[in-house]
Scaffold this motif. Structure first.
Motif, PDB file in Angstrom:
ATOM      1  N   PHE A  65     -22.272   0.562   2.521  1.00  0.00           N
ATOM      2  CA  PHE A  65     -22.582  -0.806   2.126  1.00  0.00           C
ATOM      3  C   PHE A  65     -22.816  -1.668   3.356  1.00  0.00           C
ATOM      4  CE2 PHE A  65     -20.319   1.154  -1.301  1.00  0.00           C
ATOM      5  CZ  PHE A  65     -20.890   0.632  -2.441  1.00  0.00           C
ATOM      6  N   LYS A  94     -10.841   7.790   2.095  1.00  0.00           N
ATOM      7  CA  LYS A  94     -10.701   6.568   2.889  1.00  0.00           C
ATOM      8  C   LYS A  94     -11.226   5.364   2.112  1.00  0.00           C
ATOM      9  CE  LYS A  94     -13.127   5.677   6.559  1.00  0.00           C
ATOM     10  NZ  LYS A  94     -13.900   5.829   7.802  1.00  0.00           N
ATOM     11  N   GLU A  95     -12.430   5.535   1.552  1.00  0.00           N
ATOM     12  CA  GLU A  95     -13.027   4.442   0.786  1.00  0.00           C
ATOM     13  C   GLU A  95     -12.176   4.105  -0.437  1.00  0.00           C
ATOM     14  OE1 GLU A  95     -14.784   6.619   2.379  1.00  0.00           O
ATOM     15  OE2 GLU A  95     -16.471   5.573   3.288  1.00  0.00           O
ATOM     16  N   LYS A 104     -14.340  10.824   0.227  1.00  0.00           N
ATOM     17  CA  LYS A 104     -14.255   9.374   0.093  1.00  0.00           C
ATOM     18  C   LYS A 104     -12.823   8.879  -0.046  1.00  0.00           C
ATOM     19  CE  LYS A 104     -18.716   8.548  -0.031  1.00  0.00           C
ATOM     20  NZ  LYS A 104     -19.281   8.067   1.240  1.00  0.00           N
ATOM     21  N   ILE A 140     -20.786   0.524  -7.039  1.00  0.00           N
ATOM     22  CA  ILE A 140     -20.200   1.430  -6.037  1.00  0.00           C
ATOM     23  C   ILE A 140     -20.569   2.874  -6.362  1.00  0.00           C
ATOM     24  CG2 ILE A 140     -18.022   2.286  -5.073  1.00  0.00           C
ATOM     25  CD1 ILE A 140     -16.900  -0.579  -5.718  1.00  0.00           C
ATOM     26  N   ARG A 196      -2.304  -7.234  -4.647  1.00  0.00           N
ATOM     27  CA  ARG A 196      -3.125  -6.930  -3.471  1.00  0.00           C
ATOM     28  C   ARG A 196      -4.462  -7.656  -3.547  1.00  0.00           C
ATOM     29  NH1 ARG A 196      -1.307  -1.300  -3.887  1.00  0.00           N
ATOM     30  NH2 ARG A 196      -3.202  -0.743  -5.005  1.00  0.00           N
ATOM     31  N   PHE A 208     -22.333   5.648  -3.957  1.00  0.00           N
ATOM     32  CA  PHE A 208     -21.666   6.906  -3.575  1.00  0.00           C
ATOM     33  C   PHE A 208     -22.552   8.107  -3.903  1.00  0.00           C
ATOM     34  CE2 PHE A 208     -16.827   5.828  -3.612  1.00  0.00           C
ATOM     35  CZ  PHE A 208     -17.035   4.987  -2.536  1.00  0.00           C
ATOM     36  N   ALA A 253      -8.978   4.387  -0.639  1.00  0.00           N
ATOM     37  CA  ALA A 253      -7.831   3.609  -0.169  1.00  0.00           C
ATOM     38  C   ALA A 253      -8.236   2.167   0.125  1.00  0.00           C
ATOM     39  CB  ALA A 253      -7.244   4.258   1.079  1.00  0.00           C
ATOM     40  N   ILE A 254      -9.414   1.986   0.699  1.00  0.00           N
ATOM     41  CA  ILE A 254      -9.868   0.611   0.983  1.00  0.00           C
ATOM     42  C   ILE A 254     -10.012  -0.161  -0.329  1.00  0.00           C
ATOM     43  CG2 ILE A 254     -11.685  -0.819   1.958  1.00  0.00           C
ATOM     44  CD1 ILE A 254     -12.492   1.531   3.693  1.00  0.00           C
ATOM     45  N   LEU A 255     -10.663   0.492  -1.297  1.00  0.00           N
ATOM     46  CA  LEU A 255     -10.873  -0.178  -2.583  1.00  0.00           C
ATOM     47  C   LEU A 255      -9.539  -0.554  -3.218  1.00  0.00           C
ATOM     48  CD1 LEU A 255     -13.804   1.988  -3.965  1.00  0.00           C
ATOM     49  CD2 LEU A 255     -13.888  -0.460  -3.456  1.00  0.00           C
ATOM     50  N   ARG A 256      -8.595   0.391  -3.137  1.00  0.00           N
ATOM     51  CA  ARG A 256      -7.276   0.110  -3.722  1.00  0.00           C
ATOM     52  C   ARG A 256      -6.622  -1.058  -2.992  1.00  0.00           C
ATOM     53  NH1 ARG A 256      -4.840   1.000  -7.437  1.00  0.00           N
ATOM     54  NH2 ARG A 256      -3.201   2.526  -7.120  1.00  0.00           N
ATOM     55  N   SER A 257      -6.805  -1.149  -1.653  1.00  0.00           N
ATOM     56  CA  SER A 257      -6.177  -2.233  -0.896  1.00  0.00           C
ATOM     57  C   SER A 257      -6.797  -3.582  -1.256  1.00  0.00           C
ATOM     58  CB  SER A 257      -6.307  -1.974   0.608  1.00  0.00           C
ATOM     59  OG  SER A 257      -7.587  -2.382   1.069  1.00  0.00           O
ATOM     60  N   MET A 258      -8.031  -3.560  -1.778  1.00  0.00           N
ATOM     61  CA  MET A 258      -8.689  -4.807  -2.141  1.00  0.00           C
ATOM     62  C   MET A 258      -8.399  -5.220  -3.571  1.00  0.00           C
ATOM     63  SD  MET A 258     -12.406  -4.512  -0.323  1.00  0.00           S
ATOM     64  CE  MET A 258     -12.988  -3.213  -1.356  1.00  0.00           C
ATOM     65  N   MET A 301     -16.610   0.189   4.149  1.00  0.00           N
ATOM     66  CA  MET A 301     -17.302   1.105   3.246  1.00  0.00           C
ATOM     67  C   MET A 301     -18.663   1.361   3.885  1.00  0.00           C
ATOM     68  SD  MET A 301     -15.311   1.243   0.349  1.00  0.00           S
ATOM     69  CE  MET A 301     -16.349   1.376  -1.079  1.00  0.00           C
ATOM     70  N   PRO A 305      -2.807   4.963  -1.714  1.00  0.00           N
ATOM     71  CA  PRO A 305      -3.490   4.417  -0.546  1.00  0.00           C
ATOM     72  C   PRO A 305      -2.690   4.634   0.744  1.00  0.00           C
ATOM     73  CG  PRO A 305      -2.867   2.678  -2.102  1.00  0.00           C
ATOM     74  CD  PRO A 305      -2.644   3.974  -2.794  1.00  0.00           C
ATOM     75  N   LEU A 358       0.830  -1.208   0.000  1.00  0.00           N
ATOM     76  CA  LEU A 358       0.000   0.000   0.000  1.00  0.00           C
ATOM     77  C   LEU A 358       0.860   1.252   0.000  1.00  0.00           C
ATOM     78  CD1 LEU A 358      -2.619  -1.186   2.638  1.00  0.00           C
ATOM     79  CD2 LEU A 358      -3.035  -0.765   0.206  1.00  0.00           C
ATOM     80  N   ILE A 384      -4.203   6.519   4.091  1.00  0.00           N
ATOM     81  CA  ILE A 384      -4.406   5.803   5.346  1.00  0.00           C
ATOM     82  C   ILE A 384      -3.638   6.472   6.479  1.00  0.00           C
ATOM     83  CG2 ILE A 384      -3.929   3.632   6.515  1.00  0.00           C
ATOM     84  CD1 ILE A 384      -4.503   2.441   3.591  1.00  0.00           C
TER      85      ILE A 384
END
Ligand SMILES: Nc1ncnc2c1ncn2[C@@H]1O[C@H](COP(=O)(O)OP(=O)(O)OP(=O)(O)O)[C@@H](O)[C@H]1O
Ligand SMILES: [Mg+2]
Lengths: 232, 417
Positions: free
Chosen positions: A109, B311-312, B309, B7, A92, B11, B314-319, A106, B408, A65, B412
């Motif tokens: 959701f 934060k979101e 968004k 998504i 990742r 949003f 970054a989460i999406l990128r981490s997934m 999120m 990301p 990351l 974070i």
């Protein structure tokens, strides 16, 4: 791409003399000062150390990351530290499950949708299979009865457990969890920890947990102590 | 549904009010664009229809001769009715048509020609019991002329058959009839070259074109020939076409083949046509301001959502969501609002266009109408949509790309501290 020296089948993740500076100008801090580490498949590792020693910083680097300022990182035997953004992103999605220290869901959701989100991106399962797997994972972390709650309608500990379930969604080879039990009571900490250990033993996933809980650390296969940006 | 679209739609609901702003601007932009195009092109097309219905698609007028031959002709025909009208480099024009029959036959052989009518005109004085005025008498063969104009449907009083049947019949423009206080059945006197003759009003026509309705009086051709003392020849030949848009090419072809000047309607009415075109374009530009505002509002809203968004993201990128996925998520949001707004805008545009088409407005001068004129064309909707898509999507690109560029790790650390 890089030829691998260690047997690739045993080592899931490896880093050598990783350096990381944070901040700008005067405030620039040498946070990680040459960290080397190896995680074998099927093993659970605890990373412990005082607050601010660089545990999260290391985990972000291992989770691809963030970019290191020096050193190398291999994932499943492939050198990833200098790969393109696209390759790191793909890695990742497929190989890494990440649990953030500050349980990041999120919020718009539901629990179920959160857990399905990585699966949707990977696109390997049918809608029904994704749904079923998400249900299983949520049940395993004790959230089976709150699958349709929005992120905003969950307590801190509940969100954290959903985030753990989500990190496991694509059955990644490596699970990186930054204080996954930080907000949980003893019973739920136990449930979550046992589940992670079980995955490691059954599926040969490598689990790396940052924790301040000595009891949890004591039950891991190996404990690495960090101080001031280096492992002792 | 693709994960990115899923998504995006979620949003979107997070910033309903801001999105409503862009949505209403898109609705207004698209709707007004359609309405203004429908009216401006409605009037433009009506103007064109009026031109074709009065002076025809092509007018054949003067004979062309090169300078060498024309000097000979001038020497031989010094006592004829025709004289040298104009001289341009190596060419000159001899006014009028000497052998209309030959020319009419030749014109009928052009495949795009629908009708041909020879016309003879000259100055006359019209005298009613009320007053007298100087006007122009137009001699026509009525059946030929009905094929090259809308004269038949321009009749507002009386019957064209009366005119056809009676040699002493005449067709008067509405303005002329009003000024002379003449109505159908009234008799009046025409004076030309010292001779007076009595005629009767067979019918009154209105084209809406002031220059026609005020000065043109139609007579049967044989009557006009004897009144104007021109037993042969014609002043011009009016031609109608099957495909009006081919008039310039056909006119060019006629000039080359017939050695006569031929003016297409586009050439004759160039000034007015350009006024209409400028009007159509300038209203389109004016109304596009709404679409521009829609674009700016969208830019603003998306930029706000991106900031909220991170934060979101970054989460999406981490997934495993790629930079492309992230920018798609934001572009989808714009696209959803755009689609909703555009479709609503079409409906608004159509409804207002319909309402306006019944709105009373009296226009005379260049054409005659008593209501707003609109034209229904799918292209107005296409153009409105294209403008909205370009403005809104271009405005969305910047925030979408900014979202995609977020690292990301930085996000974070920023939110975690
Ligand atoms: N943007 C920054 N600029 C400068 N220093 C930073 C920045 N972000 C973090 N640091 C410093 O880096 C060090 C390591 O932070 P990190 O979050 O890795 O600690 P940690 O070991 O995870 O602590 P904790 O147990 O409290 O979570 C800390 O001393 C922190 O102050
Ligand atoms: Mg930390």
């Amino acid at each position: 791409m890089e030829p691998v020296t260690d047997p690739p089948d045993k080592i899931a993740l490896r880093c050598s003399s990783v350096h990381r500076y944070l901040g700008e100008g005067e405030g620039r801090v040498h946070v990680l000062k040459g960290v080397s580490f190896e995680a074998h498949r099927g093993q659970v590792y605890a990373v412990v150390g005082p607050s601010g020693c660089g545990k999260s910083t290391l985990l972000y680097l291992l989770g691809l990351l963030d970019r290191q300022d020096g050193g190398d990182i291999w994932i499943n035997g492939r050198l990833m530290s200098n790969s393109s953004d696209a390759e790191r992103t793909a890695a990742r999605g497929i190989n890494i499950g990440f649990v953030f220290q500050f349980h990041f869901l999120m919020q718009e959701f539901t629990s179920l949708e959160n857990v399905m989100m990585p699966m949707r991106k990977l696109g390997r399962l049918t809608e029904a299979a994704m749904r079923e797997r998400a249900h299983e994972l949520l049940s395993a972390v004790g959230m089976g009865d709150k699958t349709h709650r929005l992120g905003t309608q969950l307590s801190g500990g509940e969100q954290q457990r959903v985030a753990i379930a989500r990190s496991l969604a694509n059955a990644p080879a490596i699970i990186l969890a930054d204080e996954p039990t930080g907000n949980l009571d003893q019973r739920n900490s136990g449930i979550v920890f046992d589940f992670l250990t079980q995955l490691a033993k059954q599926n040969g996933q490598a689990v790396i947990i940052v924790t301040h809980n000595p009891e949890i650390a004591g039950r891991c296969d190996a404990v690495r102590s960090m101080r001031d940006g280096v492992f002792l | 549904m693709s994960p990115n679209l899923r998504i995006a739609s979620r949003f979107l609901t997070a910033k309903k009010r801001a999105m409503l702003m862009s949505l209403s601007c898109i609705v207004l932009g698209v709707g007004l664009f359609v309405v203004t195009q429908a009216t401006t092109s409605g009037f433009e097309q009506f103007f064109i229809r009026t031109i074709l219905g009065t002076n025809g698609a092509i007018r054949i007028e003067d004979r062309i001769q090169d300078t060498m031959r024309s000097m000979q002709a001038g020497g031989q025909n010094s006592n004829s009715n025709f004289y040298i009208a104009l001289r341009t480099e190596g060419k000159k024009y001899i006014e009028g048509i000497e052998e209309p029959k030959l020319l009419v036959d030749a014109l009928r052989r052009f495949e795009n020609v629908a009708g041909v009518s020879e016309v003879l005109h000259g100055p006359v004085i019209i005298r009613s019991s009320f007053k007298s005025e100087s006007v122009r008498a137009y001699g026509i063969n009525v059946d030929d002329h009905l094929r090259v104009s809308d004269l038949g449907s321009q009749i507002i009083q009386g019957h064209i058959s009366d005119f056809r049947d009676k040699p002493s019949g005449a067709l008067l423009g509405k303005e002329m009839a009003d000024r002379l206080q003449l109505t159908v059945g009234d008799s009046f006197i025409l004076e030309s070259q010292g001779e007076s003759r009595r005629y009767r009003v067979s019918a009154i026509y209105e084209t809406g074109v002031a220059d026609i309705d005020r000065v043109r009086i139609y007579l049967n051709m044989s009557e006009a020939r004897s009144l104007l003392k021109k037993p042969t020849g014609a002043s011009f030949i009016q031609v109608s076409l099957f495909d009006k848009d081919r008039a310039p090419q056909d006119a060019q072809h006629m000039v080359a083949v017939l050695q006569y000047s031929a003016a297409s309607w586009q050439e004759r009415e160039k000034t007015w046509l350009e006024v209409f075109r400028a009007l159509r374009i300038s209203t389109a530009i004016t109304v596009s301001v709404f679409t521009l505002i829609a674009g700016l509002a969208m830019f603003n809203t998306l930029a706000m959502i991106v900031m909220e968004k991170t934060k979101e993201i970054a989460i999406l990128r981490s997934m495993g969501y790629t930079r492309g996925d992230i920018s798609q998520i934001f572009l989808w949001q714009a696209a959803i609002v755009l689609m909703l707004g555009t479709v609503t805008g079409w409906v608004l545009g159509a409804v207002v266009t319909y309402a306006i088409s019944n709105f009373p407005i009296r226009i005379r001068g260049i054409f005659a109408t008593d209501t707003f004129i609109v034209s229904w064309s799918i292209w107005h909707y296409v153009a409105a949509t294209a403008t909205a898509v370009i403005m809104v999507m271009a405005a969305s690109l910047i925030p979408a790309r900014r979202a995609a560029r977020l690292e990301p790790g930085d996000v974070i650390r920023g939110t975690a501290q």
